[in-house]
Enzyme design. Structure first.
Site, PDB file in Angstrom:
ATOM      1  N   SER A   1      -0.355  -1.185  -6.259  1.00  0.00           N
ATOM      2  CA  SER A   1      -0.042  -2.296  -7.145  1.00  0.00           C
ATOM      3  C   SER A   1       0.743  -1.802  -8.345  1.00  0.00           C
ATOM      4  O   SER A   1       0.572  -0.661  -8.783  1.00  0.00           O
ATOM      5  CB  SER A   1      -1.334  -2.936  -7.651  1.00  0.00           C
TER       6      SER A   1
ATOM      7  N   HIS B   1       0.808  -1.219   0.000  1.00  0.00           N
ATOM      8  CA  HIS B   1       0.000   0.000   0.000  1.00  0.00           C
ATOM      9  C   HIS B   1       0.842   1.271   0.000  1.00  0.00           C
ATOM     10  O   HIS B   1       0.309   2.357  -0.183  1.00  0.00           O
ATOM     11  CB  HIS B   1      -0.992  -0.034   1.173  1.00  0.00           C
TER      12      HIS B   1
END
Ligand code: HEM
Lengths: 250, 408
Positions: B217, B213
């Site tokens: 991604s 996070h």
């Protein structure tokens, strides 16, 4: 991609070579309990139990089974009590501190033919009659293999000399087996009119042993069908939901 | 972390004191994800789902399992026969381990294809490799618990590897066993550790998520998110996509659990462990076969063990071994081909590992092993320097926007 395909072809070629080296693979039989919808043929199970009792139980235990489990092959409470009562079970100690024999009860394990491994070997020329309660799961080839061994007593090929007390078997690893041919044509008097050929007895006893290896097989498959149907519907709905959510993105 | 205005009063009251709801909102709703993630990005959340399944089924198995050499085998069979739905719990746990590895292996190869390990995600990748190692230890010890023939002999072969360590090897093996062979003390400690390690995995997974996070991604194009037009909130977009993927996974999983539960298993493990009878072929579970092939490819025991552990250790170094600056194999035409060669190489290693080390298998195993290390240690560093990548798109939305602009 082409490279991938040729690699897979290479692997398959290796596989075929490896199989040829290992020798006779028992031919596949048709089993009532195979396939997605397979269930145990009840009549065959009961005949198979009879074959086990009359032709195998003198040497082989089925240690995982209790008499109460026979409900699973279609016997009623009273039948089971009667079957169990035929067995003699060692129990105790009683109030006087002594072990005693009593008639079997449904809650007892199937009585085994030999008290321990040494006794079993002593009674069988040094070979061990294995516990059969898991045998169809514990061998490569499963039920086909066990059927193969039971029906695989063929003429000893010329040039093969058997060791003392051994029999030639087409499917047992190494081909020399200490177990004498356990099934004879009409060796077991079937009550339901089925002809007791060696093949029929083998089929029945293997069905029984497959049940003994996994009494929950039917429950598993029945639940599996329901679960799969549910999952397919659910996944369809999830797919529709995903499409809807994403409609504005693409 | 700006707290969103929750409608529910109780939620507001709790969130003011314990900001779990803000946290979830932030990590799920606000968390921006690239809009172009493909289905290869489903495998991370799938791995998490399977981890939870393993822990839940494991806890229920533990209620009925007896960690003693005299009772372990029978207690597992009792679970199969007499515990209500015990067969279901046990088959889920047993096949769950295999599916866990299938998912994680796909997840890892996904990372290799798209260069997910490259800066700034090196630690994220390294934590992933730590998870793989913990999973391997957990699965290895779990496989010993049912105390069948493969349990016993697999444990014997693998623990014996440590005897290759010079001078102290034998002492270490005795220490691992808690005696002079694999026996009751070994089974007990394996059970203890098998219960413990999955929770360590959970902890490392959390760190893995924290690292994820931080930068979000990666994506199939391997370029950074350049602005709000490139990203969408994780929820509901990727929750919906992950849920659908999970549905497909559960269909495959249920197919095996209910209709072919012993597909991945060895029949020999339904024979109770017997230290006096060695099975003709001792093979580990399928997910260890490539490592087993590497171990046996090298004639020297110590070097074999080093190579086996080295095959995983190179993964730790991967972010630095790959010198290319472009992440995604989409824009690396040569690397893309070698990637698939590596995939095939690993499958060949697995196949060799499943077979006795005789004849052709020895040579094939050695070539495949050499190629494995060649890929990581020589090919990747060199290729990154000499390969000419294809031109990268301007941004994630650029290839999508362009035709639309053309039309206007
Ligand atoms: C990372 C998660 C896990 C993995 C990969 C894993 C893997 C395995 C494997 C491969 C087996 C052998 C299955 C068989 O062949 O019968 C096993 C057995 C077992 N596991 Fe786990 N496990 C995990 C988590 C857990 C947890 C958290 C517990 C306990 C709370 C647990 C308890 C057991 C028990 C009691 C057995 C023996 C029963 C049996 O063999 O079926 N496992 N595990």
């Amino acid at each position: 991609m082409r490279r991938l395909i040729s690699a897979v072809a290479l692997l398959l070629a290796f596989g075929a070579a490896a199989e040829a080296a290992e020798g006779a693979k028992p031919p596949a039989q048709h089993w009532s309990f195979s396939g997605i919808f397979g269930t145990f043929d009840r009549a065959s199970l009961q005949r198979g139990f009879q074959v086990y009792k009359e032709s195998c139980a003198a040497c082989h235990a089925v240690n995982m089974l209790f008499y109460r489990d026979l409900k699973g092959i279609g016997y009623q409470e009273d039948d089971i009590k009667a079957i169990a009562a035929q067995a003699k079970v060692m129990d105790g100690p009683n109030d006087a501190g002594e072990m005693f024999e009593r008639a079997g009860r449904p809650s007892d394990k199937f009585v085994r033919p030999f008290a321990n491994e040494n006794a079993a070997r002593a009674g069988n020329n040094g070979a061990l009659p294995v516990d059969l309660s898991m045998v169809t799961k514990a061998r490569v080839g499963g039920p086909d293999y066990v059927y193969g061994v039971l029906t695989g007593y063929v003429q000893t090929p010329a040039g093969v000399t058997l060791m003392e007390g051994m029999n030639y078997n087409a499917y047992f690893p190494g081909h020399q087996i200490a177990m004498p041919p356990p099934l004879q044509a009409d060796g077991v008097p079937y009550q339901d009119g089925t002809k007791a050929t060696v093949e029929q007895q083998a089929k029945d006893v293997v069905t029984f042993l497959a049940w003994a290896s996994e009494p929950t097989l039917e429950a598993r498959k029945q639940m599996g069908i329901k679960v799969l149907l549910f999952l397919i519907v659910m996944t369809g709905i999830l797919y529709a939901a995903k499409r809807k959510v994403w409609a504005s993105v693409h | 972390m700006a707290a969103p205005a929750f409608k529910n009063g109780l939620v507001r009251w709790i969130d003011h004191r314990l900001p779990v709801f803000s946290f979830l909102h932030h990590e799920l709703h606000d968390y921006p994800s690239p809009k172009n993630l493909s289905y290869w990005w489903n495998f991370g959340s799938l791995a998490g789902i399977v981890l939870v399944i393993m822990i839940v089924t494991g806890v229920f198995l533990a209620m009925h399992y007896t960690p003693h050499t005299a009772y372990a085998f029978d207690s597992v069979e009792r679970i199969m026969r007499d515990v209500n739905y015990g067969w279901l719990i046990r088959y889920i746990h047993m096949n769950g381990a295999s599916f866990f590895f299938i998912i994680v292996y796909i997840h890892i190869f996904r990372g290799m294809y798209y260069g997910s390990y490259k800066a700034p995600r090196e630690l994220l990748w390294i934590l992933g490799v730590v998870i793989l190692l913990l999973m391997m230890a957990t699965a290895f010890m779990g496989y010993v618990l049912p105390w069948g023939q493969m349990s016993f002999w697999g444990a014997t072969v693998i623990t014996n590897l440590f005897s290759a360590i010079p001078l102290v090897g034998d002492a270490i093996v005795t220490w691992l066993w808690g005696g002079f062979s694999v026996d009751n003390p070994t089974l007990n400690r394996f059970y203890s550790l098998h219960y413990l390690l999955p929770f360590l995995i959970v902890a490392v997974v959390m760190l893995h998520m924290v690292a994820l996070h931080r930068f979000g991604s990666g994506n199939p194009l391997g370029i950074d998110v350049k602005g709000p037009q490139d990203s969408i909130p994780f929820h509901p977009y990727y929750t919906a996509k992950d849920a659908f993927g999970a549905g497909v996974f559960f269909i495959a999983f249920a197919g095996v659990v209910f209709f072919s539960p012993n597909l991945f298993g060895e029949p020999d493990n339904y024979i109770p462990a017997n230290p006096l009878v060695t099975p003709p072929h001792i093979v580990p579970e399928w997910y260890f076969l490539p490592y087993y092939a590497i171990l046996r490819a090298i004639p020297d025991k110590l070097l074999g063990v080093i190579a086996m552990f080295g095959s995983i250790f190179v993964l730790f170094l991967l972010p630095w071994l790959d010198t290319a600056r472009v992440r995604s194999a989409k824009f690396r035409p040569t690397y893309r081909k070698f990637f698939w060669v590596l995939v095939v190489d690993c499958i060949v290693l697995g196949y060799v590992g499943a077979n006795p080390p005789e004849g052709w298998f020895i040579l094939v195993g050695r070539i495949a092993t050499a190629y494995y290390f060649f890929h990581f240690l020589i090919l990747l560093p060199v290729l990154g320097l000499i390969e000419r990548p294809l031109p990268l798109p301007q941004s994630i939305s650029a290839p999508v926007l362009k035709p639309a602009e053309g039309k206007a």
